[in-house]
Design an enzyme around this catalytic site. Structure first.
Site, PDB file in Angstrom:
ATOM      1  N   LYS A  52       0.844  -1.196   0.000  1.00  0.00           N
ATOM      2  CA  LYS A  52       0.000   0.000   0.000  1.00  0.00           C
ATOM      3  C   LYS A  52       0.883   1.251   0.000  1.00  0.00           C
ATOM      4  O   LYS A  52       0.638   2.212  -0.724  1.00  0.00           O
ATOM      5  CB  LYS A  52      -0.951  -0.009   1.201  1.00  0.00           C
ATOM      6  CG  LYS A  52      -2.070  -1.027   1.023  1.00  0.00           C
ATOM      7  CD  LYS A  52      -2.884  -1.269   2.272  1.00  0.00           C
ATOM      8  CE  LYS A  52      -3.874  -2.411   2.028  1.00  0.00           C
ATOM      9  NZ  LYS A  52      -4.644  -2.806   3.207  1.00  0.00           N
ATOM     10  N   GLN A  96      -4.795  -1.409   9.292  1.00  0.00           N
ATOM     11  CA  GLN A  96      -4.671  -2.742   8.684  1.00  0.00           C
ATOM     12  C   GLN A  96      -5.318  -3.806   9.575  1.00  0.00           C
ATOM     13  O   GLN A  96      -5.013  -3.892  10.766  1.00  0.00           O
ATOM     14  CB  GLN A  96      -3.171  -3.056   8.456  1.00  0.00           C
ATOM     15  CG  GLN A  96      -2.927  -4.370   7.749  1.00  0.00           C
ATOM     16  CD  GLN A  96      -3.494  -4.408   6.327  1.00  0.00           C
ATOM     17  OE1 GLN A  96      -3.359  -3.458   5.566  1.00  0.00           O
ATOM     18  NE2 GLN A  96      -4.155  -5.497   5.966  1.00  0.00           N
ATOM     19  N   ASP A 119     -10.955   2.866   3.511  1.00  0.00           N
ATOM     20  CA  ASP A 119     -11.232   1.436   3.322  1.00  0.00           C
ATOM     21  C   ASP A 119     -12.717   1.195   3.052  1.00  0.00           C
ATOM     22  O   ASP A 119     -13.107   0.122   2.597  1.00  0.00           O
ATOM     23  CB  ASP A 119     -10.833   0.647   4.585  1.00  0.00           C
ATOM     24  CG  ASP A 119      -9.525  -0.120   4.383  1.00  0.00           C
ATOM     25  OD1 ASP A 119      -9.172  -0.394   3.221  1.00  0.00           O
ATOM     26  OD2 ASP A 119      -8.877  -0.447   5.398  1.00  0.00           O
TER      27      ASP A 119
END
Ligand code: NDP
Length: 285
Positions: A52, A96, A119
């Protein structure tokens, strides 16, 4: 022979478009910034986080990295999220997953400012998607829509079956297909006559997490097959939920694993980071 839907090439196309957008924003004095938080050092999470950050670097998004020890308390994590929520120079916040067992994922997801929820996991983002309002969309399903559109596969009016009903893949996938005017069925572990149901699909999305479960007897001849699964086979080789060798000869288009859906997830995260600028300016979150 089936069309091989090439996620590597399509994700690179998207990243190059985003790179040009980021450059334009920088010319206007706007530096898009993503804060990435990892708690503990789960090896798979470390790989995802590294990829990422690499994606951000490629596009010209600044990434701020917070690598917290495994024993970090929920309160400490929530305090960091609050600090990042309040920072005007941070556009997106990514925590995460999975988190260590002593931290409640739901509480953490809900603590992120919905205006920075790149997200797309916050209940407000999910709610917006559900009622057709603009907002952040979960990256993997959003990437699948791009794969289909950019491969010239029309969705409108098609019979789509989504196999799997998780909050991050199956459910948002079904909502996005509905938004594209498909007729959508969601199937799961309690679905009866599963093969009959999946064999109705013009577009079949497999997100079950079971190595090579989908053989040709689950698939209608000429269907488009999208394989979300990331599994290991009996030889520890990376494979999807679809038995590619068995299904490829009878379908019209298919995604490989690796190189299909996987690369799109990061591309769409970067897309959400870029979108955050416009969303933060225009929406009363
Ligand atoms: P979950 O385990 O959360 O969900 C799996 C779903 O599949 C559940 O809804 C479950 O049904 C259903 N299911 C499981 N077994 C069967 C079965 N035998 N028959 C029918 N339905 C079944 O997984 P995720 O949605 O998080 O992920 C799915 C796969 O996608 C995994 O392999 C994961 O690694 C991969 N993935 C890939 C990403 C990418 O970037 N390419 C991103 C995210 C995930 P029920 O609800 O009834 O239990």
């Amino acid at each position: 022979m089936a069309l091989l839907i090439d996620g590597k090439t399509i994700s690179l196309q998207i990243k190059n478009e985003l790179k040009a957008q980021a450059e334009k924003l920088r010319e206007q004095g706007i530096q898009v910034t993503l804060a990435v938080i990892q708690v503990g050092n789960d090896p798979a999470s470390s790989v995802y986080v590294r990829n990422k950050k690499k994606g951000c670097e490629y596009i010209g998004i600044r990434s701020l990295s917070y690598e917290l020890p495994e024993h970090t308390s929920q309160e400490q994590l929530l305090a960091l999220i609050k600090e990042l929520n309040d920072r005007k120079d941070v556009n997106g916040i990514l925590v995460q997953l999975p988190l260590p067992a002593h931290i409640a994922e739901d509480t953490v997801i809900q603590a992120i400012d919905p205006a920075k929820d790149v997200d797309g996991f916050h209940p407000q983002s999910v709610g917006r998607l559900c009622i057709g309002q603009r907002g952040f969309v979960s990256c993997t399903p959003a990437g699948i829509i791009q794969l289909l559109k950019r491969s010239g596969i029309s969705i409108e009016g098609k019979e789509c079956v989504v196999l799997g009903r998780s909050n991050i893949v199956g459910k948002p996938m079904a909502l996005l297909l509905l938004r594209e005017n498909a007729t959508v069925t969601i199937a799961h572990s309690r679905t009866q006559n599963l093969k009959e149901v999946t064999s109705r699909a013009d577009i079949l999305i497999a997100a079950v997490g079971k190595a090579k479960m989908i053989t040709r007897d689950y698939v209608k001849e000429g269907a488009v097959v999208i394989d979300v699964g990331i599994n290991r086979d009996e030889n520890n080789k990376l494979c999807g939920d679809v038995d590619f060798e068995d299904v490829e000869p009878i379908c019209s288009a298919i995604t490989p694993v690796p190189g299909g859906v996987g690369p799109m997830t990061i591309a769409m995260l970067l897309n959400n980071c870029m979108e955050s600028v416009g969303l933060q300016a225009s929406l009363p979150f």
